[in-house]
Scaffold this motif. Sequence first.
Motif, mmCIF file in Angstrom:
data_model
loop_
_atom_site.group_PDB
_atom_site.id
_atom_site.type_symbol
_atom_site.label_atom_id
_atom_site.label_comp_id
_atom_site.label_asym_id
_atom_site.label_seq_id
_atom_site.Cartn_x
_atom_site.Cartn_y
_atom_site.Cartn_z
ATOM 1 N N CYS A 201 0.783 -1.250 0.000
ATOM 2 C CA CYS A 201 0.000 0.000 0.000
ATOM 3 C C CYS A 201 0.811 1.294 0.000
ATOM 4 O O CYS A 201 2.022 1.298 0.041
ATOM 5 C CB CYS A 201 -0.996 0.029 1.155
ATOM 6 N N ASN A 228 0.522 -0.478 -4.612
ATOM 7 C CA ASN A 228 -0.682 0.191 -5.133
ATOM 8 C C ASN A 228 -0.526 0.328 -6.643
ATOM 9 O O ASN A 228 0.579 0.226 -7.187
ATOM 10 C CB ASN A 228 -0.814 1.580 -4.517
ATOM 11 N N CYS A 266 -2.242 -3.824 -4.046
ATOM 12 C CA CYS A 266 -3.040 -3.175 -2.992
ATOM 13 C C CYS A 266 -3.938 -2.142 -3.667
ATOM 14 O O CYS A 266 -4.422 -2.382 -4.778
ATOM 15 C CB CYS A 266 -2.116 -2.601 -1.913
ATOM 16 N N CYS A 267 -4.142 -1.019 -3.035
ATOM 17 C CA CYS A 267 -5.190 -0.105 -3.495
ATOM 18 C C CYS A 267 -5.038 0.250 -4.981
ATOM 19 O O CYS A 267 -3.939 0.544 -5.453
ATOM 20 C CB CYS A 267 -5.174 1.152 -2.654
HETATM 21 ZN ZN LIG Z 1 -3.862 -0.338 0.107
#
Ligand SMILES: [Zn+2]
Length: 616
Positions: A201, A228, A266-267
């Motif tokens: 992240c 990310n 991740c994001c």
């Molecule tokens: Zn994340």
Amino acid sequence: MSLVTDLKHNKILIGDGAMGTLLYSYGSDFCYEELNLSQPEQIYNIHRAYLNAGADIIQTNTYAANYSKLERYGLQDQVKEINKAAVQIARRAAKNEYVVGTIGGIRGIKPNSISLDEIKRSFREQLYCLLMENVDGIQLETYYDLQELETVLEIARKETSLPMIAQVSLQEIGFLQDRTPISEALLRLEEIGADVVGLNCRLGPYHMLKTLEEVPIPKKAFISAFPNASLPSYSDGKFQYESDAEYFKECAHLFREQGVSVLGGCCGTTPEHIRAFSNELKNLQPVKEKEVKQRQRDIVIQSASKSMYVPLCEEVKKKQSIIVELDPPRKLDTSGFMEGAKALKEAGIDALTLADNSLASPRICNSALGSIVQSELNLRPLVHITCRDRNLIGLQSHLMGLHTQGIREILAVTGDPASVGDFPGASSVYDVTSFELIKLIKQFNQGLSLSGKELGEKTSFSVGAAFNPNIRLIDKAVERLEKKIEYGADYFISQPIFSEEKLIETYEATKHIDKPIYIGIMPLTSSQNAEFLHHEVPGIKLSDSVREQMGKFKESPKQASVEGLNIAKSLLDTAMDLFNGIYLITPFMRYELTVELAKYARMNHPSLLARRSQNA
Ligand SMILES: [Zn+2]
Ligand SMILES: Cc1cc2nc3c(=O)[nH]c(=O)nc-3n(C[C@H](O)[C@H](O)[C@H](O)COP(=O)(O)OP(=O)(O)OC[C@H]3O[C@@H](n4cnc5c(N)ncnc54)[C@H](O)[C@@H]3O)c2cc1C
Ligand code: MET
């Protein structure tokens, strides 16, 4: 089989990608983990999409499914149901792939926001719920705070021998937010017993890859990376991630070259990103050796001017010193201000203090004027900084600017709230308190920014703080002053004092303090001015005799002004008997008043030290 066995057999395992971002893009804006109960098919479909894309490991939708985080939604009593449902959904979606129970960091970017005891309680409950549901491992992710991650990892390691993935989040390339180098953090996690240690992240592949260049391949553990998709942008009222999956194809190989054996997203990542990783690395093994880059540390250079500069707080210990406040103009014409500053310089003052949008109304930027005063008049500027108008980014940039302009004296204050000024709807930022601002400035003097990043040079700011003796219980004000000293204040400037009794009380209450105090003296300009201060300004009380004296000249502004000056001179005499520092406040840009007071002080108090020298 266990995922650790796979890793030991030289497999690269592909993790899944974002859950939260997908749910957000579908319009969810409540609690994502609650959807395990109310929308299980939606979660199931996301798991399936990642599995179809090639994920070998999927994470339960339990990132924030603990007491502390569910409490925000009033769901704290459903920890068990939510975690149980999450594992069951993931299990139903997975065939032979691994299901790991995910637990996210609670503190986030605020290191001491929640006590470790509360974290432990919350963590244990969620951990037991996940373990009861037969997961293949635990993934601890998005920990900005290493102390938090070490604490929960120790708990988890004692409770289970299942595979344990422990991941921190980067502050910047190579470092956590408390400046622990990532290589050191991952080593500590390995020593506590994590099977896989890594990053997830906040930042994308670039920052992670640069960081991993400095991380050796661990002896026992394996390295993971869940980048990310990109830095988020904010458009149409939403956070969006713009990176395309093509880019992840190239990155897959670079992650492998850095020794990564568990690679997910991740994001902002989607099944397409995971497909890219999976397709690229399907038939490859992790690398066993790599070259580790040594970080080149910035060299901290001592500020050249520091040795030459004698700060006010040192000067005032040796001789009486007079500083004068002259507010920057509200309009663009600076001629009156410059005339005032010049006259004050000629009157022999030691510094000109420049308020920062006092009473929360915009005025010409005080650092711009401070710089001009310094270069054109050779007069030392003392620039106020409030916590009101700048967020942490703005404050730090402002400090760097002041240093660059050669301004050394700063008064760190909270600032009058925006609601009292010309723009009551403007936001008052207050990212920090005056205490924290003092500390931040002192940290700059160590050559470090708020996050501990090296500035390449040490600033040499001298930091003043506000002192308000105009309260009923002066001891409370002194306690505050002592706390400001703990945070690093070098000296104090007081609010204006309007009675002899208050001056003596202030002296008695502060004589044990070894930091200089500049006592505020402000000439009254009219009876109306006196009555306003007495009745409307919090804490300020004028004695009956002063109000009576001013009241005699209601019809004669000129004489009222003379009387105001006489009162100020008498207060000044007492103040200069007791204190080394005097702070004259220019009312309504009438600098002729403070010029006269400064000259009076120089003429009548030629002594080098206050008679009852406090603060020396
Ligand atoms: Zn994340
Ligand atoms: C010398 C001086 C210069 C100033 N310059 C500016 C300026 O340039 N721009 C501007 O906008 N404002 C300025 N102010 C105003 C100042 O920012 C406000 O008065 C502010 O509310 C108090 O600032 P502080 O830094 O002293 O507050 P702090 O000591 O940090 O106090 C912060 C908060 O705590 C409250 N508080 C203070 N003492 C106590 C106590 N004993 N018990 C409980 N609560 C308490 C205060 O009301 C305030 O809300 C100045 C004030 C002084 C004395
Ligand atoms: C906020 S970082 C962790 C995010 C979590 N893995 C998710 O995708 O929802």
